[in-house]
Scaffold this active site. Sequence first.
Site, PDB file in Angstrom:
ATOM      1  N   MET A   1       4.263  -4.358  -3.499  1.00  0.00           N
ATOM      2  CA  MET A   1       3.437  -3.343  -2.870  1.00  0.00           C
ATOM      3  C   MET A   1       3.470  -3.497  -1.356  1.00  0.00           C
ATOM      4  SD  MET A   1       2.221  -1.187  -4.918  1.00  0.00           S
ATOM      5  CE  MET A   1       1.560  -0.851  -6.542  1.00  0.00           C
ATOM      6  N   CYS A   2       2.778  -2.635  -0.684  1.00  0.00           N
ATOM      7  CA  CYS A   2       2.853  -2.587   0.761  1.00  0.00           C
ATOM      8  C   CYS A   2       1.463  -2.299   1.281  1.00  0.00           C
ATOM      9  CB  CYS A   2       3.790  -1.463   1.195  1.00  0.00           C
ATOM     10  SG  CYS A   2       5.383  -1.538   0.374  1.00  0.00           S
TER      11      CYS A   2
END
Lengths: 259, 259
Positions: free
Chosen positions: A1-2
Amino acid sequence: MCELLGMSANTPTDLCFSFTGLTQRGGNTGPHKDGWGVAFYEGKGVRLFHDPQPSCSSPIAELVQSYPIKSKTAICHIRQANVGEICLANTHPFVRERWGRYWVFAHNGQIANFSRQPGPCEPVGDTDSENIFCDLMNRIHHTLPRDAMPEQLAAVLVELAEEYAAQGVFNCLLSNGQWLFTYCSTKLASITRRAPFGPAQLKDADVTVDFEAETTPNDVVSIIATEPLTSDEAWDVYQPGEWKLWECGEVIASGKRQR
Amino acid sequence: MCELLGMSANTPTDLCFSFTGLTQRGGNTGPHKDGWGVAFYEGKGVRLFHDPQPSCSSPIAELVQSYPIKSKTAICHIRQANVGEICLANTHPFVRERWGRYWVFAHNGQIANFSRQPGPCEPVGDTDSENIFCDLMNRIHHTLPRDAMPEQLAAVLVELAEEYAAQGVFNCLLSNGQWLFTYCSTKLASITRRAPFGPAQLKDADVTVDFEAETTPNDVVSIIATEPLTSDEAWDVYQPGEWKLWECGEVIASGKRQR
């Protein structure tokens, strides 16, 4: 994820404080060490910084933290790679020109096996995110008139966002420099700062700012981020399926998926 | 007018030395104080730095001078504005995506009242240079197949360049990250450095480099610039109407207008 970070303001404002907090999550207080990027609009132009190095130790990120680049709309992203190798071409935010404006996009989430509709806009790297962005650009080009008003624009963007979110996780920031569209599939929060301004303390670094000393009474500055960046302010948490269209620091349209 | 700087190399190489010389001409040893920009390819990705401030005093230019960003193809531009105000949107180099690659363009010269053929690629700013670039992108999209070989590509680019040059002054650098196309309408020079490497002294700053200490015997690095950047090397000066297509530091095709 970011992690995502966006700004919408009614006056050119620097992002140094929020950016300093976010970049700590790029390899220091957070695991998002697979590159980072930021886009600052200045009029119709856009200043871009991209680096596949961890943001917490990048000399370019250090410059962006310390050199106040003033912008009314900015989009920033730190990456924890899932789809696509760690390289410059896979580093958000992505940019394409359409109708004489630069469109900037950053994505948090993942859509496995995403299939893009054909069109002139093609991905350069191999992330699902850039593939989705190109799909979006090709489809708005077919669907919207070039001078679409915010209501019409929002209706089309929300429809596309819901279609993407139904296939996976799709939190996004999108701008053409006039407005900032934000869609929450799972996680996004915002805060609007206006007079009377107070101090704020970053969660991720021992940094406090006194906004009163840095602003005028008319300033309105909104920050949108995957997770709240400060520990002593009340952030609005988006609900899954909620979207907001920002302009000059204010929400000019918003809604929520009815399901 | 403006100044151009390009690099083509067979191994990722930094541009610090040449960039240091060029940036002095942006308000110090030269009058090109109306902004500067540089694009460094890294694989298919591209790192961009743009600043409407004079390069000789820009903190971002200072970073680019001192932080060795390694690239096989780079395009840099310093601006002395003639058409279009001084602002970020008018700062070269310009970038558009086509066929899954970023195309980067910088121009030295002026074409008054240039008229662009319609197409999906539109200028964001108001320079003649970006307008010409968009015309070029739209026309190659119609004319070339996406997998055009260098010979076919060069033939089309040269034809377009000659058409532009017939309307005014058109010195240009253009790349898609695989090759670097250079066209001289009035002024351009190049140098290819390979073993045995020696020292070189900048014309515009009291800086000397010993390339032998910074290279391996197999390196081939070519620099293309509006005017020679060093005082103690023999540069090849392009003739008006001359073009060269570079790849990995070598000229892979070249020619000259027969008139």
